[in-house]
Every structure is written in C-alpha cells, then in structure tokens.
Design a protein around this motif. Structure first.
Motif, short mmCIF file in Angstrom:
data_model
loop_
_atom_site.label_atom_id
_atom_site.label_comp_id
_atom_site.label_asym_id
_atom_site.label_seq_id
_atom_site.Cartn_x
_atom_site.Cartn_y
_atom_site.Cartn_z
N MET A 1 0.90 -1.04 -0.13
CA MET A 1 -0.31 0.15 -0.41
C MET A 1 0.42 1.58 0.14
O MET A 1 1.39 1.32 0.84
N ARG A 2 0.33 2.41 -0.74
CA ARG A 2 1.10 3.62 -0.47
C ARG A 2 0.19 4.21 -0.60
O ARG A 2 -0.82 4.21 -0.77
N LEU A 3 1.03 5.83 0.03
CA LEU A 3 -0.32 7.09 0.21
C LEU A 3 1.04 7.96 -0.20
O LEU A 3 1.44 8.24 -0.31
N GLU A 4 -0.48 8.47 -0.56
CA GLU A 4 -0.30 10.31 -0.43
C GLU A 4 -1.28 11.36 0.62
O GLU A 4 -1.88 11.55 0.70
N ILE A 5 -0.52 12.23 0.84
CA ILE A 5 -0.66 13.19 1.90
C ILE A 5 -0.15 14.25 1.25
O ILE A 5 1.15 15.25 1.16
N ASN A 6 -0.76 15.85 1.08
CA ASN A 6 -1.32 16.84 0.96
C ASN A 6 -1.26 17.49 2.43
O ASN A 6 -2.05 17.30 3.05
N CYS A 7 -0.14 18.40 2.42
CA CYS A 7 0.11 19.12 3.63
C CYS A 7 0.89 19.99 3.61
O CYS A 7 1.26 20.29 2.26
N GLN A 8 0.85 21.36 4.66
CA GLN A 8 1.69 22.27 4.55
C GLN A 8 3.10 21.99 3.97
O GLN A 8 3.46 21.23 4.95
N ASP A 9 3.79 23.41 4.21
CA ASP A 9 5.60 23.23 4.89
C ASP A 9 5.35 23.61 5.77
O ASP A 9 6.35 24.68 5.69
N ARG A 10 6.07 22.60 6.84
CA ARG A 10 5.99 23.06 7.61
C ARG A 10 7.15 22.16 8.62
O ARG A 10 7.07 20.62 7.95
N LEU A 11 7.95 22.82 8.88
CA LEU A 11 9.04 22.02 10.72
C LEU A 11 8.28 20.70 11.01
O LEU A 11 8.02 21.29 12.06
N GLY A 12 8.94 19.72 10.30
CA GLY A 12 8.67 18.55 11.44
C GLY A 12 7.42 17.81 11.45
O GLY A 12 7.11 17.31 12.23
N ILE A 13 6.49 18.29 10.41
CA ILE A 13 5.40 17.89 10.04
C ILE A 13 5.73 16.27 9.56
O ILE A 13 4.39 15.41 9.64
N ALA A 14 7.26 15.66 8.96
CA ALA A 14 6.98 14.50 8.57
C ALA A 14 7.43 13.80 10.30
O ALA A 14 7.25 12.18 9.74
N GLN A 15 8.52 14.16 10.76
CA GLN A 15 8.28 13.56 12.06
C GLN A 15 6.92 13.12 12.96
O GLN A 15 6.97 11.80 13.34
N ASP A 16 6.49 14.12 12.79
CA ASP A 16 5.07 13.44 13.24
C ASP A 16 4.30 12.36 12.38
O ASP A 16 4.02 11.52 12.97
#
Length: 512
Positions: A1-16
């Motif tokens: 399975m693969r996910l596509e996540i649309n998000c803001q360019d915020r520091l730490g969002i990938a770590q969350d």
C-alpha cells in the motif's frame, strides 16, 4: 500500500507522521517528500484494511490537508518509465558510474553483445567502445557532451557521450556518471531518409506570420488538392518556386516528378525537341513530367512558337513524338510563374490569349517582402539558424539595431535577398551577436519599388502605372467595384471609373 499526503510546508510535519507509524509498529519501506507539499509513504506488506483506522489520526496532524492511497511512488514511476524507454529504444544505450563502470544497459546493447547482462554490469565501458578515450573524457574537470565515431562489436557507430550532472549545495554540480548512446550507420541512414521525406504539412517550410501570407497558404492548400493549372504572380525572389513545390507535394501528383523548366532557356528553333523529345532521343519535359508536375518559370518568356505548341498540347490533352503517328495522353499538372503582367501582354499581343486562359485557372499572388513586414524577422531568424547549423557554430542572436534595420529595409530582392544577406553575414561573423553593421546591403529607400530613378515617362504616367498595379493585385480578392472601393477607402463611382479606364474586369483579371 502507498499513501499520498497533501500538507503544508511545516518543519517537523514528517516527523509527526513517523511518530504515529512507530507508535503502531508500522513497517515503512520508503518515504518521499515532494517540493510542492506532498509526502509519499510506501508500506509494501500492508493492506489498506489494516491501516484504515490510522487515516483519521494522520488527518488530525496540524498542516495535513488530505490523505489518500496512490498506485505508485514518484520514484517508482520514474524508474518504470526509464526502464520502458531503455527497453524500447532500438539503439544501444549504456549508463556508467564515475569510474566508467557499466551500471545500466538496455536490451538493444545486449542483443549486439550476445552475452548475459550479468557479465556486462560493472565492466569498464572503454573495453567495449574502441576509438575513444573514455577515461580522459570523464576525468576532465567538467566534461561536455561529445559525439564521436567509434567501433562497437567491430562495426562503425556514432556515440553520444553525455555527462550525468547532479546539483549540489551552493550552486555547484557534481558529475555522477555518464550515458553513452550509440547510432549505427544503418540507423543514421534511416533517420536521414525520414528527415528528408516530405512533411505532413508540405507548406510548413514557408514562413507565414503575416495575414497576407496566411491567406496565401490557405488558398494554396485548397488549390493544391485540385487538378487545374495554377499561375503564380510575384516579383523575383518572393518564393514562387518554393510555393509551387509545396503545392506539388500536397497534390495527388506527388508520386511523380516535379520538373522545373526555365522558359527563358527554352529554344524556339524546334519546339518538339524541347517539349517532346530532346537530343539523343531523350524524353522532353512533357514526358518527364508524366504523372507529376510541370513547373514553368517565367512563362511570359515563352516564344510565340512555344506558346502555340504548348496551347495545342493543353487543348488536345495529347502529344505525339516526332516521326511517330501515335498520340500520347497528357498526364501532368502544370504550374507556372510570372513577374510580368500577363494580362497586359495579352492586350499588347505578346502573349497568346487562349493560352493565358488555359493556364490561369487558379491564380495566386505572392506579396513582396516589403508588404509582409511581420514575416521579416521570423525569416531572418530561420536563415540564421539554418546557416549556423550548417557551419557547426553557435546560433547568434539578432541585436535590436539589427532587427530595426531588417524591418525598415525595403527588400527589393525580397526573400532571396534577405536569405543571401543573412548567409553572408553569418559566414563572416565573429562573435555571437548579429548587429546592423554585419548586414551588408545596397542603400535603398522604401520608395525604390514604386518608381525607377531612370523612368522616361511623366509623373502622371508613373502614378497611373502604379495605381493600375495596385488595382490588378487587389481585384482578384475584391472582385467588385463596391468591395474594392471599401478596401481602398474610395467612393464606388471613383473605383468603377478607374477599373474601366484601366480595362480591369473579371475577364482580364481572371477571377477564380
């Protein structure tokens, strides 16, 4: 399975996001972060039903806009596209690392080598390509793309050596390897043959930015599909021959020859020799043009005898060889050109009236370059590019002064004069800018085409001559006194009187 996540360019969002995966012991195989605000996750051993309960938690993370499944990761797509490209390319392709060791090879190369892929990978590319020092090229500070003739499996090839450059921090770049693309002599021949074949749009070689030229090409395309003769009016150097060739290639006669005849060079000593049978029993132009197009340049130069002979052939649609009683059917299309007013020659008794009407079934007027100024720079840039490529040099740019000069010059020699001027300038140019000073042309005012400095008549005579020329040019496109009056901004009565005075009507102008 693969996910596509649309998000803001915020520091730490990938770590969350990763914290949630660790908390639920989710095995992540790959992650990609896109510059446009997207994060892609790859879970190869996970079904969506096992992950579905975590979707709301991820959506609640600050900055997350949307979460959805995706069929592939961006890198996966690029890899499959590259693999497909390499697999389908008919030419051998190698990719190497910075040591010149082969790390990628396509099927075409393996086919020629006839050895397993495993035995090729990690071998030195220089061992396969003879006649080029790969190590020296790759060890250069910043190797540039290079084409060279080499030997590959004992055959001649042309190789394109292309460095693979990876951008680094601080605006620098690093060489990560190279790609070698090979072309055999046979493949190059195939491509040259395809390149020299007629274009799908046979008129594409004719530059047409101006409204006048666009209208001309539109009409020429329609006429090319028909069977009737075409007569092209225009000054020397306007491109009549180029347009005629395009009409031939767009016609049903394109399978036949395009026979060019300069009417001035035809001898009237024996018209049969020129038209039907040449010296030594060779075929004349009528026979050579069979199934194709007979192109008569400057038809006004035909002698009276040749006019009569050509008219007889066109009227009967047959001809016969000398000392042969058999009749042969005419099977060619005729296109002719003239820079002379044939209607005036007919009135003066210098051109056969019946032949004029036989030839003037369809008519095209090619405007002089001074009347299509919006085409000048496009043509100039085309000629600069063509000649630069022939010379193997960098294509120079036109300076503003050069552009202004080219647009204001009246071009009495039309497109041919422009082409010759550009070719000469590019040939002698030093540097990469083509300036006004590099274009050597005779001094010529914009009024040169209106009246000669050595004219013999009165001013009134010259004005009338010019006025008649304008009316003759415009009348085919505005074939009524009311239409023509509107075009010229004159009264209907004034234009009607001028048409009558100059003898211009549907018969003399031959409206299609």
């Amino acid at each position: 399975m693969r996910l596509e996540i649309n998000c803001q360019d915020r520091l730490g969002i990938a770590q969350d996001i990763l914290d949630i995966l660790v908390e639920h012991e989710i095995n992540l195989r790959g992650i990609e972060i896109d510059e446009v605000g997207k994060i892609f996750l790859n879970f190869p051993n996970l079904e969506f039903s096992e992950f579905q309960h975590l979707m709301p938690k991820i959506r609640k993370i600050d900055g997350i806009k949307d979460v959805k499944t995706t069929p592939f990761m961006p890198v996966e797509r690029e890899q499959y596209q590259l693999q497909t490209l390499l697999k389908t390319l008919p030419d051998p392709v190698f990719s190497v690392n910075t040591k010149g060791e082969i790390i990628l090879i396509n099927d075409a190369a393996l086919k020629y080598l006839e050895i397993p892929k495993e035995k090729v990978i990690n071998t030195f590319i220089g061992d396969l390509l003879k006649g080029v020092n790969v190590s020296r090229w790759m060890e250069a500070g910043k190797p540039e793309a290079k084409a060279q003739k080499i030997k590959f499996v004992e055959q001649d090839y042309l190789v394109d050596m292309l460095p693979v450059i990876v951008p680094d921090t601080g605006g620098k770049s690093i060489m990560a390897g190279a790609v070698f693309m090979l072309k055999s002599e046979f493949r190059l021949g195939q491509q040259l043959t395809a390149f020299n074949q007629g274009n799908v749009d046979c008129f594409i070689s004719i530059h047409a930015e101006s409204k006048a030229m666009k209208n001309l090409i539109r009409d020429a395309k329609k006429m090319a599909e028909l069977d009737g003769p075409i007569i092209m009016f225009g000054e020397t150097g306007t491109g009549k021959k180029l347009l005629a060739k395009a009409c031939h290639e767009e016609s049903k006669n394109k399978g036949g020859e395009f026979i060019v005849v300069d009417c001035l060079m035809l001898s009237d000593k024996d018209s049969d020799v020129e038209l039907i049978t040449r010296d030594g029993g060779k075929n004349g132009v009528v026979e050579l043009a069979k199934g194709g197009t007979l192109f008569l340049e400057e038809v006004a130069n035909l002698s009276s005898e040749l006019q009569s002979k050509l008219l007889t052939i066109l009227q009967s649609s047959t001809y016969h060889q000398k000392e042969d009683v058999s009749d042969y059917s005419v099977d060619f299309r005729i296109i002719c050109t003239t820079k002379t007013d044939l209607g005036a020659l007919v009135q003066e008794g210098k051109f056969d009236e019946n032949l004029f009407y036989r030839l003037n079934v369809f008519s095209l007027f090619i405007p002089p370059l001074r009347e299509r100024k919006s085409d000048v720079i496009g043509l100039a840039e085309r000629f600069v590019k063509e000649h630069s490529l022939k010379l193997g040099r960098q294509i120079p740019r036109l300076t503003k002064a050069c552009v202004d000069f080219l647009q204001t010059y009246p071009w009495p020699g039309n497109v041919r004069q422009l082409k010759n001027a550009i070719y000469r300038s590019v040939s002698l140019l030093e540097g990469n800018e083509l300036d006004k000073q590099h274009i050597q042309l005779p001094s010529c005012s914009a009024a040169t085409h209106v009246i000669s400095e050595e004219f013999n008549g009165s001013l009134e005579d010259e004005v009338k001559k010019f006025e008649k020329e304008i009316l003759l040019r415009l009348y085919p496109n505005f074939p009524s006194s009311r239409q023509l009056a509107k075009r010229l901004g004159l009264s209907h009565t004034a234009v009607a009187n001028k048409l009558r005075d100059y003898g211009i009507n549907k018969k003399t102008a031959k409206i299609v």
